[in-house]
Enzyme design. Sequence first.
Site, PDB file in Angstrom:
ATOM      1  N   LYS A   1       0.335  -2.549   1.553  1.00  0.00           N
ATOM      2  CA  LYS A   1       1.613  -2.955   2.134  1.00  0.00           C
ATOM      3  C   LYS A   1       2.771  -2.393   1.322  1.00  0.00           C
ATOM      4  CE  LYS A   1      -0.175  -5.409   5.446  1.00  0.00           C
ATOM      5  NZ  LYS A   1      -1.442  -4.681   5.428  1.00  0.00           N
ATOM      6  N   ASP A   2       3.941  -2.411   1.954  1.00  0.00           N
ATOM      7  CA  ASP A   2       5.152  -1.863   1.352  1.00  0.00           C
ATOM      8  C   ASP A   2       5.448  -2.502  -0.001  1.00  0.00           C
ATOM      9  OD1 ASP A   2       6.594  -2.226   4.595  1.00  0.00           O
ATOM     10  OD2 ASP A   2       5.480  -0.534   3.806  1.00  0.00           O
ATOM     11  N   LYS A   3       6.131  -1.745  -0.832  1.00  0.00           N
ATOM     12  CA  LYS A   3       6.546  -2.282  -2.130  1.00  0.00           C
ATOM     13  C   LYS A   3       7.870  -3.022  -2.022  1.00  0.00           C
ATOM     14  CE  LYS A   3       7.379  -1.252  -6.943  1.00  0.00           C
ATOM     15  NZ  LYS A   3       7.241  -0.281  -8.027  1.00  0.00           N
TER      16      LYS A   3
END
Length: 707
Positions: free
Chosen positions: A339-341
């Site tokens: 998932k996105d940071k």
Amino acid sequence: MLLAPCGLRFLAASCRRRLLPCQRQRQAPVPKVLFLLAHKWTVKRITCTVPQETLYHSVPLNMEAVEMTSLKRAHSEDDVDNVDEIKRQKFSEESSNTRNNSEKSVPEQPSKLLLEDKKDDIIMNEEGEEEDDELEGSDEEGDSESFADMMKHGLTELDVGITKFVSSHKGFSGILKERYSDFVVHEIGKNGCISHLDDFSVPVDVEDTSEEIFTVLSNEDKQHLEELQLFKNKETSVAIEVIEDTKEKRTIIHQAVKSLFPGLETKTEDRDGKKYIVAYHAAGKKALANPRKHSWPKSRGSYCHFLLYKENKDTMDAINVLSKFLRVKPNIFSYMGTKDKRAITVQEIAVLRITAQRLAHLNKCLMNFKLGNFSYKNHPLKLGELQGNHFTVVLRNISGTEDQVQQAMHSLREIGFINYYGMQRFGTTAVPTYQVGRAILQNNWNEVMDLILKPRPGAEKGYLVKCREEWAKTKDPAAALKKLPVKRCVEGQLLRGLSKYGLKNVVSAFGIIPRNNRLMYIHSYQSYIWNNMVSKRIEEYGLKPISGDLVLKGATAVHIEEADVDDYTLHDIVMPLPGFDVIYPKHKIGDAYKEMLAADNLDINNMRHKIRDYSLSGAYRKIIIRPQNVSWEVVAYDDPRIPLFNTDLDKLEGKPPPILATEGKFKALKMEFSLPPSTYATMAIREVLKMDTSIKNQTQLNTTWLR
């Protein structure tokens, strides 16, 4: 838990020295939009201060064209870390106008444009511990290159084939990820349900150990046990004196050692009339990697599944942190996707033979993480098993009228967007990852080595610059490796391989890099070809199916016959990623594939590689994606610092919904939509805004006034 990388203060100071004279001049305006961008493969964090009055002064941009000749994108999937409070305070002391929160734009104060490295974040060292990034201030002191100059070598969307739109509405500007909490991702699980963290309770299990196991050992005992567990000293055992000698007390100590320090066994010994619990290794170094089996109830599933809520941290980084606190290897964790940071994300994680009780205890220890919705199951998770992701995105300070917003969102819901691979697929330095992938497929290993290690213009950490300079000067991998305080980066791993195998065996040296990282390069090349071919397909034939296009019948691709064209829409059309197990369109685009690969000295009919890992079988990808569960609203607000909606954690903690202004200074577009796996939310947002959003273009636009 979230520490700003070392050296940020030097970069900030460097930018301030350049910006202060220009702040006094304030001659050239910049666009209203300021994208807070972070690219997965950028190797340096840069902080640039922009006057607020300049930030919100617009430069007219032509948003009307359906095609942009030099389109660029906002890399939103992985953005910047929080700057820790100490760094922010130091920055504020030197520039009183600097805002107090690194992720916010505050009226009457400057904004920051932060660009950050993610490349080195997720790889652990050989002992399974995180290494600290170290930058020396002297690396940056002599750097007179401006912020825009450093970024002018980056990629644009045009460079990777992203040039078309499918909608005809007029674009508008907006700020993406001004706060990382403006970008929330909820995983859609195998059952099709959106994952929401809504329960901290631990499943009742009669065989669970007492909560006292977390407090019965002193900090000194824990330190000695950890050193024993990780073989950090020469001792073969650790003895813990039982102060209150009762059977119950001894049992709790036994349980504490075995639960908190996997791989250790215990026994009770009498020494000089006192009772001691003696901890020792039962099965050598392999014990640490294999959680205890005999202590796990047979009636309980072997895997504890839970939802991980994380803020501003990528998935692998989060797992490294969890494994460190649990004192286990990261490879006992499994998940369905990363998932996105720079976002708030919720996803399912599974871990082998770690109790929900131990996991729940981490909620008391960790910042920016929460674990909940625990259950025991008999299977781990596998990459790709998810059905997609649900996004909640806020675009702040939008310039669009109500009519523009409605047209844009209706188009997204009804038509969708071109399913381009986003910019994070290709890196952001002067050496794109697809170039390395192309050299691998060409079997040109000297070029692979050169592309990864050679000096390059643009923004990089000081120690990487020195490493590259040493390599260019001496071609000595050991000498270049000494310049790297952080050996876990790709450059460090390749240099270590070259030291071990020699310069004449680059294939083996390159093989030291983790497999997923190596395959990233060739997948990047496939994505580069696909993006270019899709843009060419739309340019040649528009937005309607034609004879010779490809559609899927089950898992098999077939060509559309002339008589069947009216049975399909563009949403049915797929395009191949090049490989030995795919077919190509029967029109000009099929020939274009062949020509583009031939220009790179590759044979479309022979995509097998001498090394099996690098043989490309190919795949099919839909040209157009139509998001599901699309909804939106325009909200007004006065204070850029306040959140515009509640997260799962806010709801669990009983926080009231944010109070929004009826008529505020600013407008924001809050949008929600669901996407299937391997699609990029940034490309959906790009279609809405019609914005020239690459990191290169944005830095050039937003620093024009510096010149």
